[in-house]
Scaffold this motif. Structure first.
Motif, PDB file in Angstrom:
ATOM      1  N   VAL A   1       4.476 -10.381  -9.387  1.00 29.15           N
ATOM      2  CA  VAL A   1       5.467 -10.043 -10.572  1.00 29.15           C
ATOM      3  C   VAL A   1       6.138  -8.971  -9.088  1.00 29.15           C
ATOM      4  O   VAL A   1       5.621  -8.479  -8.285  1.00 29.15           O
ATOM      5  CB  VAL A   1       4.090  -8.752 -11.166  1.00 29.15           C
ATOM      6  CG1 VAL A   1       5.099  -8.408 -12.590  1.00 29.15           C
ATOM      7  CG2 VAL A   1       2.867  -9.916 -11.918  1.00 29.15           C
TER       8      VAL A   1
ATOM      9  N   SER B   1       9.340  -6.082 -10.639  1.00 21.05           N
ATOM     10  CA  SER B   1       9.725  -5.185 -11.514  1.00 21.05           C
ATOM     11  C   SER B   1      11.065  -4.037 -10.775  1.00 21.05           C
ATOM     12  O   SER B   1      10.867  -4.424 -10.202  1.00 21.05           O
ATOM     13  CB  SER B   1       8.566  -4.459 -11.574  1.00 21.05           C
ATOM     14  OG  SER B   1       8.268  -3.663 -11.095  1.00 21.05           O
ATOM     15  N   TRP B   2      12.308  -4.370 -11.797  1.00 25.14           N
ATOM     16  CA  TRP B   2      13.764  -3.752 -10.998  1.00 25.14           C
ATOM     17  C   TRP B   2      13.679  -3.147 -12.539  1.00 25.14           C
ATOM     18  O   TRP B   2      13.231  -3.041 -13.178  1.00 25.14           O
ATOM     19  CB  TRP B   2      14.469  -4.264 -11.269  1.00 25.14           C
ATOM     20  CG  TRP B   2      15.065  -5.504 -10.193  1.00 25.14           C
ATOM     21  CD1 TRP B   2      14.753  -5.338  -8.535  1.00 25.14           C
ATOM     22  CD2 TRP B   2      14.142  -6.618 -10.392  1.00 25.14           C
ATOM     23  NE1 TRP B   2      15.383  -6.157  -8.462  1.00 25.14           N
ATOM     24  CE2 TRP B   2      15.031  -6.926  -9.353  1.00 25.14           C
ATOM     25  CE3 TRP B   2      13.786  -7.815 -10.839  1.00 25.14           C
ATOM     26  CZ2 TRP B   2      14.612  -8.862  -8.294  1.00 25.14           C
ATOM     27  CZ3 TRP B   2      13.495  -9.352 -10.400  1.00 25.14           C
ATOM     28  CH2 TRP B   2      13.690  -9.324  -9.011  1.00 25.14           C
TER      29      TRP B   2
ATOM     30  N   LEU C   1       3.906  -8.391 -21.891  1.00 24.71           N
ATOM     31  CA  LEU C   1       3.647  -8.641 -20.713  1.00 24.71           C
ATOM     32  C   LEU C   1       2.527  -8.027 -19.739  1.00 24.71           C
ATOM     33  O   LEU C   1       2.232  -8.632 -19.036  1.00 24.71           O
ATOM     34  CB  LEU C   1       4.568  -6.878 -20.465  1.00 24.71           C
ATOM     35  CG  LEU C   1       5.052  -7.051 -19.075  1.00 24.71           C
ATOM     36  CD1 LEU C   1       5.886  -7.532 -18.135  1.00 24.71           C
ATOM     37  CD2 LEU C   1       5.583  -5.987 -19.025  1.00 24.71           C
ATOM     38  N   VAL C   2       1.929  -7.196 -20.562  1.00 22.79           N
ATOM     39  CA  VAL C   2       0.575  -7.014 -19.868  1.00 22.79           C
ATOM     40  C   VAL C   2      -0.125  -8.324 -20.344  1.00 22.79           C
ATOM     41  O   VAL C   2      -1.083  -8.720 -18.781  1.00 22.79           O
ATOM     42  CB  VAL C   2      -0.483  -6.310 -20.755  1.00 22.79           C
ATOM     43  CG1 VAL C   2      -1.578  -5.885 -19.954  1.00 22.79           C
ATOM     44  CG2 VAL C   2       0.159  -5.093 -20.424  1.00 22.79           C
TER      45      VAL C   2
ATOM     46  N   ALA D   1       0.971 -14.374 -14.100  1.00 21.97           N
ATOM     47  CA  ALA D   1       1.548 -14.537 -13.117  1.00 21.97           C
ATOM     48  C   ALA D   1       0.165 -14.361 -12.050  1.00 21.97           C
ATOM     49  O   ALA D   1      -0.339 -14.184 -11.758  1.00 21.97           O
ATOM     50  CB  ALA D   1       2.285 -13.757 -13.093  1.00 21.97           C
ATOM     51  N   ASP D   2       1.368 -15.267 -11.177  1.00 24.14           N
ATOM     52  CA  ASP D   2       0.956 -14.988  -9.753  1.00 24.14           C
ATOM     53  C   ASP D   2       1.340 -13.734  -8.924  1.00 24.14           C
ATOM     54  O   ASP D   2       0.995 -13.150  -7.977  1.00 24.14           O
ATOM     55  CB  ASP D   2       0.890 -16.388  -9.207  1.00 24.14           C
ATOM     56  CG  ASP D   2      -0.311 -17.233  -9.402  1.00 24.14           C
ATOM     57  OD1 ASP D   2       0.803 -18.141  -9.706  1.00 24.14           O
ATOM     58  OD2 ASP D   2      -1.234 -17.473  -9.656  1.00 24.14           O
TER      59      ASP D   2
ATOM     60  N   VAL E   1       1.422 -10.448 -17.585  1.00 20.01           N
ATOM     61  CA  VAL E   1       1.139 -10.094 -15.982  1.00 20.01           C
ATOM     62  C   VAL E   1      -0.078 -10.378 -15.418  1.00 20.01           C
ATOM     63  O   VAL E   1      -0.619 -11.087 -13.885  1.00 20.01           O
ATOM     64  CB  VAL E   1       1.731  -8.882 -15.548  1.00 20.01           C
ATOM     65  CG1 VAL E   1       1.100  -7.772 -14.774  1.00 20.01           C
ATOM     66  CG2 VAL E   1       3.161  -8.476 -15.848  1.00 20.01           C
ATOM     67  N   MET E   2      -1.280  -9.844 -16.394  1.00 19.69           N
ATOM     68  CA  MET E   2      -2.575 -10.038 -15.958  1.00 19.69           C
ATOM     69  C   MET E   2      -3.046 -11.173 -15.838  1.00 19.69           C
ATOM     70  O   MET E   2      -4.186 -11.859 -15.222  1.00 19.69           O
ATOM     71  CB  MET E   2      -3.580  -9.403 -16.927  1.00 19.69           C
ATOM     72  CG  MET E   2      -3.226  -7.795 -16.613  1.00 19.69           C
ATOM     73  SD  MET E   2      -2.816  -6.853 -14.745  1.00 19.69           S
ATOM     74  CE  MET E   2      -4.755  -6.799 -15.195  1.00 19.69           C
TER      75      MET E   2
END
Lengths: 103, 143
Positions: A100, A102-103, A89-90, A97-98, A93-94
């Motif tokens: 993010v 989160s739920w 995930l890190v 991903a442009d 995300v870092m």
């Protein structure tokens, strides 16, 4: 990180990914903790399958699945089971991903 | 001690920063666990990590936590701070929940005798500064 409270909410969450895919971008859905129940419950599983069929990457934490007794055939085909879900995930995300959400 | 954290300006070659905002208290659910695990992996991978405890999440930095069967979030926050995470707590939220009894006029700061010293109290300006310097933000839980 949690199950959807309703069908409408599940649809809204997955729709975010589907709209991203429609625009030609990639979409990845990470399932952690209670969120791993998405792969088992009939209602959220249906939405998850649609996301996978449309090209979303779906990954679920192995430790969280096992803790909840979800394994093997209970996991929707196309869901990647990841040992180091937080690490993946890190990285995503870092680096990838442009945006993010989160739920 | 209030940390406004306004002086952190990006510079060439700086580490990317991941900001993690926790909204829920520990032990009633696993959001704090997830937040701590993500923070730990991010630090191990060389990223800078800011953590902000908001609302009931300020309970996460109470000293003396002794969960019987769960991950000790207080201990985890200490470990994360020692690994380099910048752990902050909402000052107003902490005052509302009785964690801060008085203002230290001499030190010009709000202090608590019952919260982890590794966690800095910040106002909304500190929160905004954190958002401004973050490359990515993840939210855990909801208020």
């Amino acid at each position: 990180m949690r199950l959807p409270s309703s069908e409408e909410e599940a649809e809204k969450i997955v729709d975010t990914a589907l709209r991203t895919l429609q625009k030609g971008s990639g979409a990845a859905i990470y399932l952690l903790g209670e969120g791993t129940f998405w792969v088992k419950g009939a209602m959220p599983r249906r939405f998850l399958k649609e996301a996978i069929d449309r090209g979303a990457q779906v990954r679920a934490g192995e430790r969280d699945l096992l803790a909840r007794g979800i394994a093997g055939d209970a996991v929707e085909a196309g869901v990647g089971v990841v040992a180091d879900i937080e690490g993946d995930l890190v990285e995503d995300v870092m680096h990838s991903a442009d945006r993010v959400v989160s739920w | 001690m209030i940390a406004e954290a306004a002086g952190h300006e990006p510079s060439a070659g700086r580490r990317k920063t991941l900001a993690l905002v926790l909204f829920t208290a520990p032990y009633g659910n696993q959001y704090a666990d997830h937040m701590c695990r993500v923070a730990k992996r991010a630090l191990e991978k060389g990223f800078a990590v800011d953590i902000f405890l908001y609302g009931d999440a300020v309970h996460a930095h109470l000293v003396g936590q002794r969960p019987k069967n769960f991950l000790n979030i207080g201990d985890e926050l200490v470990r994360l701070a020692e690994m380099g995470a910048n752990v902050m707590s909402c000052l107003i939220c902490a005052i509302a929940r009785g964690y801060i009894k008085e203002y230290n006029e001499a030190a010009k700061s709000y202090e608590s005798q019952v919260t982890l010293p590794h966690v800095k109290f910040v106002t909304v300006q500190g929160f905004v500064a954190m958002i401004k310097r973050a490359d990515r933000i993840l939210m855990f839980g909801s208020s």
